[in-house]
Design an enzyme around this catalytic site. Structure first.
Site, PDB file in Angstrom:
ATOM      1  N   GLY A   1       0.824  -1.205   0.000  1.00  0.00           N
ATOM      2  CA  GLY A   1       0.000   0.000   0.000  1.00  0.00           C
ATOM      3  C   GLY A   1       0.850   1.244   0.000  1.00  0.00           C
ATOM      4  N   ASN A   2       0.235   2.373   0.298  1.00  0.00           N
ATOM      5  CA  ASN A   2       0.991   3.631   0.323  1.00  0.00           C
ATOM      6  C   ASN A   2       0.387   4.583   1.352  1.00  0.00           C
ATOM      7  OD1 ASN A   2      -1.017   5.465  -1.078  1.00  0.00           O
ATOM      8  ND2 ASN A   2      -0.764   3.871  -2.631  1.00  0.00           N
ATOM      9  N   ARG A   3       0.999   5.740   1.524  1.00  0.00           N
ATOM     10  CA  ARG A   3       0.636   6.656   2.611  1.00  0.00           C
ATOM     11  C   ARG A   3      -0.478   7.631   2.277  1.00  0.00           C
ATOM     12  NH1 ARG A   3       4.407   6.149   6.609  1.00  0.00           N
ATOM     13  NH2 ARG A   3       6.457   5.392   5.970  1.00  0.00           N
TER      14      ARG A   3
END
Ligand code: CTP
Ligand code: CA
Length: 227
Positions: free
Chosen positions: A33-35
């Site tokens: 995933g990512n922020r």
């Protein structure tokens, strides 16, 4: 910058917005995933609704509450592939597409059917990743003359130069470039400092303001761009 100034300026228009981050499965319990918090895209969805538009909001992983608004329809998606399917399906009916989502660039080449177990003597695990489809680029290739497509550019260096490349390579009408470097970066923050790029004009740097204010200013600008 006040919300009342945009009342009704997109009445009768359909705005398709993506927000949040995609998740690419590794196995049944893990993902890449990512922020992305989803704050910028959701702020744009709210501003578009305030402007009278009908909003289709395709949401990946977010870290704030989903908006509740009768003018905003929400489609929850996981992977880049799911987001691509939804956006491709909804794009033909949209007047404006705004790709605010943080889309994975690579996904695991294989998704394990079972949870990957670590072995006692194992010190490393290699994951092979393959490129995902560029949703913005693929969809904007099929853009009609009466549709307006906005992309974002998340950069940690050479902001304008990199964003300008994206403006051209992705067939977008506008790129909103923002820095995601360090503590002043946009990820998770309520504030954002963006630069607006359009073909044939010089980049315009907006001052640092709340994401709600950026969204309102963007809606004001977009209202001048579509008939
Ligand atoms: N985007 C997309 N599909 C992808 C990757 C990105 O639609 N597979 C969109 C994003 O939603 C954003 C724009 O493309 O609107 C730019 O995303 P960004 O990550 O800044 O650029 P990339 O083209 O992915 O290049 P890089 O990450 O290498 O800078
Ligand atoms: Ca990317």
């Amino acid at each position: 910058i006040i919300k009342d100034s945009i009342t009704g300026i997109l009445r009768g228009k359909k705005v398709l917005i993506t927000a949040g981050g995609t998740r690419e499965a590794i196995d049944p319990v893990r993902f890449i995933g990512n922020r992305s918090s989803g704050k910028m895209g959701i702020a744009i969805a709210k501003a578009a609704a305030d402007a009278g538009a009908t909003v289709e909001l395709v949401l990946g992983q977010i870290s704030i509450a989903q908006p509740v608004n009768p003018q905003i329809s929400i489609y929850q998606v996981g992977s880049t592939e799911e987001m691509q399917k939804k956006v491709t399906e909804l794009f033909p009916a949209a007047d404006i597409l705004i790709m605010a989502a943080a889309v994975a660039d690579f996904r695991p080449a294989r998704v394990a059917n079972q949870k990957i177990k670590k072995q006692d003597d194992q010190e490393q695990l290699e994951l092979q990743l393959v490129k995902t489809t560029d949703i913005l680029k693929t969809v904007a290739e099929k853009k009609r003359a009466d549709q307006f497509v906005v992309g974002f550019a998340a950069e940690t260096a050479d902001l304008v130069q990199n964003a300008n490349k994206k403006l051209k390579s992705k067939n977008a009408d506008m790129i909103i470039a923002n820095s995601v470097a360090g503590n002043n970066g946009a990820f998770g923050s309520d504030l954002n400092q963006v630069t607006i790029l359009q073909l044939g004009t010089e980049p315009v740097q907006w001052s640092r303001m709340t994401k709600t204010e950026v969204a309102i200013k963007l809606i004001q600008l977009l209202a001048t761009k579509i008939k």
